[in-house]
Design a protein around this motif. Structure first.
Motif, PDB file in Angstrom:
ATOM      1  N   VAL A 170     -52.669  65.323 -27.283  1.00 17.46           N
ATOM      2  CA  VAL A 170     -51.946  64.357 -26.447  1.00 17.46           C
ATOM      3  C   VAL A 170     -51.270  63.355 -27.387  1.00 17.46           C
ATOM      4  O   VAL A 170     -51.827  62.301 -27.676  1.00 17.46           O
ATOM      5  N   PRO A 171     -50.083  63.662 -27.885  1.00 11.70           N
ATOM      6  CA  PRO A 171     -49.409  62.777 -28.857  1.00 11.70           C
ATOM      7  C   PRO A 171     -48.811  61.542 -28.190  1.00 11.70           C
ATOM      8  O   PRO A 171     -47.597  61.394 -28.074  1.00 11.70           O
ATOM      9  N   ILE A 172     -49.676  60.646 -27.764  1.00 11.97           N
ATOM     10  CA  ILE A 172     -49.213  59.502 -26.987  1.00 11.97           C
ATOM     11  C   ILE A 172     -48.359  58.557 -27.828  1.00 11.97           C
ATOM     12  O   ILE A 172     -47.433  57.918 -27.305  1.00 11.97           O
ATOM     13  N   LEU A 173     -48.643  58.465 -29.135  1.00 12.52           N
ATOM     14  CA  LEU A 173     -47.822  57.614 -29.992  1.00 12.52           C
ATOM     15  C   LEU A 173     -46.417  58.189 -30.144  1.00 12.52           C
ATOM     16  O   LEU A 173     -45.432  57.440 -30.206  1.00 12.52           O
ATOM     17  N   LEU A 174     -46.310  59.516 -30.183  1.00 13.62           N
ATOM     18  CA  LEU A 174     -44.999  60.163 -30.228  1.00 13.62           C
ATOM     19  C   LEU A 174     -44.237  59.897 -28.937  1.00 13.62           C
ATOM     20  O   LEU A 174     -43.044  59.582 -28.963  1.00 13.62           O
ATOM     21  N   TRP A 175     -44.932  60.020 -27.805  1.00 13.18           N
ATOM     22  CA  TRP A 175     -44.292  59.739 -26.513  1.00 13.18           C
ATOM     23  C   TRP A 175     -43.861  58.280 -26.427  1.00 13.18           C
ATOM     24  O   TRP A 175     -42.797  57.975 -25.896  1.00 13.18           O
ATOM     25  N   PHE A 176     -44.695  57.402 -26.956  1.00 12.64           N
ATOM     26  CA  PHE A 176     -44.359  55.978 -26.962  1.00 12.64           C
ATOM     27  C   PHE A 176     -43.080  55.750 -27.771  1.00 12.64           C
ATOM     28  O   PHE A 176     -42.177  55.022 -27.351  1.00 12.64           O
ATOM     29  N   GLN A 185     -42.914  67.452 -27.484  1.00 11.85           N
ATOM     30  CA  GLN A 185     -42.237  66.712 -28.543  1.00 11.85           C
ATOM     31  C   GLN A 185     -41.128  65.807 -28.003  1.00 11.85           C
ATOM     32  O   GLN A 185     -40.758  64.824 -28.657  1.00 11.85           O
ATOM     33  N   THR A 186     -40.567  66.127 -26.854  1.00 13.67           N
ATOM     34  CA  THR A 186     -39.448  65.336 -26.311  1.00 13.67           C
ATOM     35  C   THR A 186     -39.836  64.528 -25.083  1.00 13.67           C
ATOM     36  O   THR A 186     -38.992  63.831 -24.536  1.00 13.67           O
ATOM     37  N   ARG A 187     -41.083  64.615 -24.655  1.00 15.81           N
ATOM     38  CA  ARG A 187     -41.493  63.875 -23.458  1.00 15.81           C
ATOM     39  C   ARG A 187     -41.523  62.380 -23.731  1.00 15.81           C
ATOM     40  O   ARG A 187     -41.753  61.929 -24.855  1.00 15.81           O
ATOM     41  N   THR A 188     -41.315  61.620 -22.659  1.00 20.47           N
ATOM     42  CA  THR A 188     -41.510  60.174 -22.724  1.00 20.47           C
ATOM     43  C   THR A 188     -42.957  59.861 -22.349  1.00 20.47           C
ATOM     44  O   THR A 188     -43.700  60.741 -21.906  1.00 20.47           O
ATOM     45  N   LEU A 189     -43.329  58.612 -22.471  1.00 22.89           N
ATOM     46  CA  LEU A 189     -44.716  58.227 -22.205  1.00 22.89           C
ATOM     47  C   LEU A 189     -45.095  58.437 -20.749  1.00 22.89           C
ATOM     48  O   LEU A 189     -46.175  58.947 -20.442  1.00 22.89           O
ATOM     49  N   THR A 190     -44.208  58.053 -19.839  1.00 18.59           N
ATOM     50  CA  THR A 190     -44.523  58.198 -18.414  1.00 18.59           C
ATOM     51  C   THR A 190     -44.653  59.658 -18.015  1.00 18.59           C
ATOM     52  O   THR A 190     -45.530  60.023 -17.230  1.00 18.59           O
ATOM     53  N   ALA A 191     -43.787  60.516 -18.552  1.00 23.50           N
ATOM     54  CA  ALA A 191     -43.871  61.953 -18.244  1.00 23.50           C
ATOM     55  C   ALA A 191     -45.078  62.585 -18.923  1.00 23.50           C
ATOM     56  O   ALA A 191     -45.696  63.497 -18.373  1.00 23.50           O
ATOM     57  N   GLY A 192     -45.435  62.096 -20.091  1.00 26.72           N
ATOM     58  CA  GLY A 192     -46.572  62.658 -20.811  1.00 26.72           C
ATOM     59  C   GLY A 192     -47.903  62.345 -20.160  1.00 26.72           C
ATOM     60  O   GLY A 192     -48.873  63.099 -20.316  1.00 26.72           O
ATOM     61  N   LEU A 193     -47.968  61.230 -19.425  1.00 24.61           N
ATOM     62  CA  LEU A 193     -49.227  60.847 -18.798  1.00 24.61           C
ATOM     63  C   LEU A 193     -49.689  61.857 -17.764  1.00 24.61           C
ATOM     64  O   LEU A 193     -50.865  61.886 -17.406  1.00 24.61           O
ATOM     65  N   VAL A 194     -48.767  62.690 -17.270  1.00 25.77           N
ATOM     66  CA  VAL A 194     -49.151  63.704 -16.293  1.00 25.77           C
ATOM     67  C   VAL A 194     -50.081  64.737 -16.921  1.00 25.77           C
ATOM     68  O   VAL A 194     -50.754  65.492 -16.216  1.00 25.77           O
ATOM     69  N   THR A 195     -50.155  64.766 -18.249  1.00 27.71           N
ATOM     70  CA  THR A 195     -51.040  65.692 -18.954  1.00 27.71           C
ATOM     71  C   THR A 195     -52.487  65.459 -18.577  1.00 27.71           C
ATOM     72  O   THR A 195     -53.309  66.385 -18.601  1.00 27.71           O
ATOM     73  N   PHE A 196     -52.811  64.222 -18.238  1.00 22.94           N
ATOM     74  CA  PHE A 196     -54.196  63.910 -17.902  1.00 22.94           C
ATOM     75  C   PHE A 196     -54.597  64.416 -16.518  1.00 22.94           C
ATOM     76  O   PHE A 196     -55.746  64.293 -16.125  1.00 22.94           O
TER      77      PHE A 196
END
Length: 290
Positions: free
Chosen positions: A80-86, A235-246
């Motif tokens: 979960v590359p949250i810093l990358l999404w950030f 790699q191209t997701r934003t933070l809000t879109a990446g949170l759906v991973t959870f």
């Protein structure tokens, strides 16, 4: 005058009807603040709870057991590359804000300071697009983005929003209140339209530009559905879109989701605190000039 004396003076010089009206206003404001703060406090508290406590039937606002595992888990999980999404969200939002302010200010200058045939008709035609729900444009926008080969690219989350006309309306209403004598004096000194726009009009619009920058940054940063549609890789997701991973098909990590949501809210809060003075000034001036 001391605070106690000030209160006595107020009650002495105001009628009961006025005092009752003031008290009712303060009560209504307190209820509004309560409605806003309770969900926020709930989200913050949930980010420090274990998932078992979140699902406990004995509901409590504050956590019975405080844990930092949710924050540690989302920051240290390699999947979960949250810093990358950030970072993606920050880069996309900054580029979007800069381009949006440039386009909106140029259009607003043309509609407010220049005279050309069909100016008002074009302006109101653009304003009418604000009545169309954004969800209706998603399929056409996706077809255009796909045709340009920008799917799963950061510019797919920047370009569609640049056509928004709210910024044009806000800046145009403010620019319309600026004296035309500034333009005339500059033209006498030999300035062209771009020099007037860049050196005279834009500096005077600074409070409104900051307000619009906060609005546009917030809108782009919080956008969830569109980034989820146009991104395919982590790699191209934003933070809000990446949170759906959870979220999974059979389980939800509520604590980690709320921890991610709190991290997502930090930039918005920081920007508002830094630009609060300009934000309030821009809103008030925009209303007066409009």
């Amino acid at each position: 005058m001391k605070p106690v004396e000030r209160v006595k003076h107020y009650f002495k010089n105001n009628s009961k009807k006025t005092i009752a009206g003031t008290a009712a206003c303060y009560l209504a404001l307190a209820l509004c603040v309560l409605v806003i703060l309770v969900p926020l406090l709930w989200a913050i508290a949930t980010s420090f709870k274990y998932d078992t406590d979140v699902l406990d039937v004995n509901v409590t606002l504050f956590p019975r057991r405080v844990t930092f595992e949710n924050y540690i888990g989302i920051l240290s999980n390699p999947n979960v590359p949250i810093l990358l999404w950030f970072g993606n969200s920050l880069v996309i939002a900054v580029i979007y804000v800069v381009l949006y302010l440039i386009i909106s200010s140029l259009a607003a200058y043309a509609f407010s300071r220049l005279k050309f045939k069909g100016r008002d008709a074009m302006f109101w035609l653009g304003m009418s697009s604000m009545m169309i729900p954004g969800v209706i444009n998603m399929i056409p926008n996706y077809i255009i983005i796909d045709g340009l080969g920008l799917v799963d690219n950061i510019f797919s989350m920047i370009l569609p929003g640049l056509g928004g006309v709210f910024g044009v309306f806000m800046l145009k209403q403010f620019m319309k209140g600026l004296p035309m004598s500034y333009d005339e004096a500059a033209k006498i000194d030999g300035a062209n339209e771009f020099q007037i726009y860049f050196h005279i009009v834009l500096p005077l619009c600074a409070p409104v530009l900051v307000t619009l920058a906060i609005f546009s940054f917030q809108g782009n940063w919080n956008d969830y559905v569109w980034p989820l549609i146009v991104t395919n890789s982590a790699q191209t997701r934003t933070l809000t879109a990446g949170l759906v991973t959870f979220s999974g098909s059979y389980a939800h990590q509520y604590g980690k989701q709320m921890a991610g949501a709190m991290l997502s809210a930090l930039p918005i809060l920081l920007i508002f605190l830094l630009g609060q003075k300009y934000f309030i000034k821009g809103i008030s001036l925009g209303g007066i000039k409009g």
